[in-house]
Motif scaffolding. Structure first.
Motif, short mmCIF file in Angstrom:
data_model
loop_
_atom_site.label_atom_id
_atom_site.label_comp_id
_atom_site.label_asym_id
_atom_site.label_seq_id
_atom_site.Cartn_x
_atom_site.Cartn_y
_atom_site.Cartn_z
N TRP A 129 0.82 -1.21 0.00
CA TRP A 129 0.00 0.00 0.00
C TRP A 129 0.85 1.26 0.00
O TRP A 129 0.34 2.36 0.05
CB TRP A 129 -0.93 0.02 1.20
N GLY A 130 2.14 1.06 -0.05
CA GLY A 130 3.05 2.19 -0.23
C GLY A 130 3.30 3.00 1.03
O GLY A 130 3.22 2.52 2.14
N THR A 131 3.61 4.25 0.80
CA THR A 131 4.03 5.17 1.85
C THR A 131 2.97 5.32 2.93
O THR A 131 3.30 5.41 4.12
CB THR A 131 4.35 6.55 1.25
N TRP A 132 1.70 5.34 2.55
CA TRP A 132 0.64 5.52 3.54
C TRP A 132 0.70 4.45 4.61
O TRP A 132 0.64 4.74 5.81
CB TRP A 132 -0.74 5.49 2.85
N GLU A 133 0.84 3.18 4.21
CA GLU A 133 0.88 2.08 5.18
C GLU A 133 2.17 2.13 6.00
O GLU A 133 2.14 1.88 7.20
CB GLU A 133 0.74 0.72 4.47
N VAL A 134 3.28 2.48 5.38
CA VAL A 134 4.54 2.59 6.11
C VAL A 134 4.41 3.67 7.19
O VAL A 134 4.81 3.47 8.34
CB VAL A 134 5.71 2.92 5.15
N ASN A 135 3.83 4.81 6.83
CA ASN A 135 3.64 5.90 7.82
C ASN A 135 2.67 5.48 8.92
O ASN A 135 2.88 5.82 10.09
CB ASN A 135 3.14 7.17 7.13
N ARG A 136 1.63 4.76 8.56
CA ARG A 136 0.66 4.30 9.56
C ARG A 136 1.34 3.33 10.53
O ARG A 136 1.14 3.43 11.74
CB ARG A 136 -0.52 3.62 8.87
N GLN A 137 2.14 2.42 10.01
CA GLN A 137 2.85 1.47 10.88
C GLN A 137 3.85 2.20 11.78
O GLN A 137 4.03 1.84 12.95
CB GLN A 137 3.57 0.41 10.03
N ALA A 138 4.50 3.24 11.27
CA ALA A 138 5.45 4.02 12.08
C ALA A 138 4.72 4.73 13.22
O ALA A 138 5.22 4.78 14.35
CB ALA A 138 6.18 5.03 11.21
N THR A 139 3.54 5.26 12.95
CA THR A 139 2.75 5.91 13.98
C THR A 139 2.34 4.92 15.06
O THR A 139 2.40 5.22 16.26
CB THR A 139 1.50 6.57 13.36
#
Length: 178
Positions: free
Chosen positions: A98-108
């Motif tokens: 899912w790209g950057t959105w999922e990576v950012n969500r996981q980081a949060t």
């Protein structure tokens, strides 16, 4: 007159709504504490506890009073936590790509976890069997009671606790080294 949990469960099985309400009132806080230890998150524990309570009337007919009600209820909670973890793992695999959105969500999500109590956070890194065992014993269960809930021997509970301590010690040492 001292009414046991088992008596209340039996009455609730027979349709006594007041007995069911009394049973939930007695066990809710303990159930929430266990769910918190199993999930490592206050929000997840609230959701899991509510899900268990909502499903309890339908599940209650499976309680046969051969074990203590709390033993049966803790088994229900451990199973519900396992189901939730499997669902989250499936969702995580489906989210791959899912790209950057999922990576950012996981980081949060990871940042939020670091703000919680160290032990609770460290417990989320333990293998499921060790985490489940530790959560039960931290909720004042004896090794024998935890073994009954998990369907393992008392000796296996002791071994799992030893392994959990080793894992936690290693995690702490790794954190301190960085």
């Amino acid at each position: 007159m001292n009414v046991t949990d088992e008596d209340l469960a039996q009455a609730a099985q027979n349709g006594d709504a007041q007995a069911f309400a009394s049973l939930l009132a007695r066990q809710y806080d303990r159930l929430f504490r266990l769910c918190f230890r199993l999930t490592g998150s206050h929000h997840e524990a609230e959701d899991l506890t509510q899900d268990i309570c909502a499903a309890l009337p339908a599940k209650l007919h499976h309680f046969d009073a051969r074990a203590k009600f709390t033993t049966w209820l803790y088994r229900v909670a451990v199973n519900a936590a396992h189901d939730r973890r499997r669902k989250q793992a499936t969702h995580g695999r489906a989210a791959d790509g899912w790209g950057t959105w999922e990576v950012n969500r996981q980081a949060t999500i990871a940042e939020d976890k670091t703000r919680t109590d160290w032990l609770t956070t460290a417990m989320t890194r333990l293998p499921d069997d060790l985490r489940d065992t530790l959560a039960l014993v931290l909720d004042d269960m004896t090794h024998a009671q935890a073994g009954d809930i998990l369907g393992i021997s008392e000796g296996t509970v002791s071994w799992r606790l030893s392994e959990a301590r080793k894992h936690l010690k290693t995690l702490k040492e790794q954190e301190d080294a960085t």
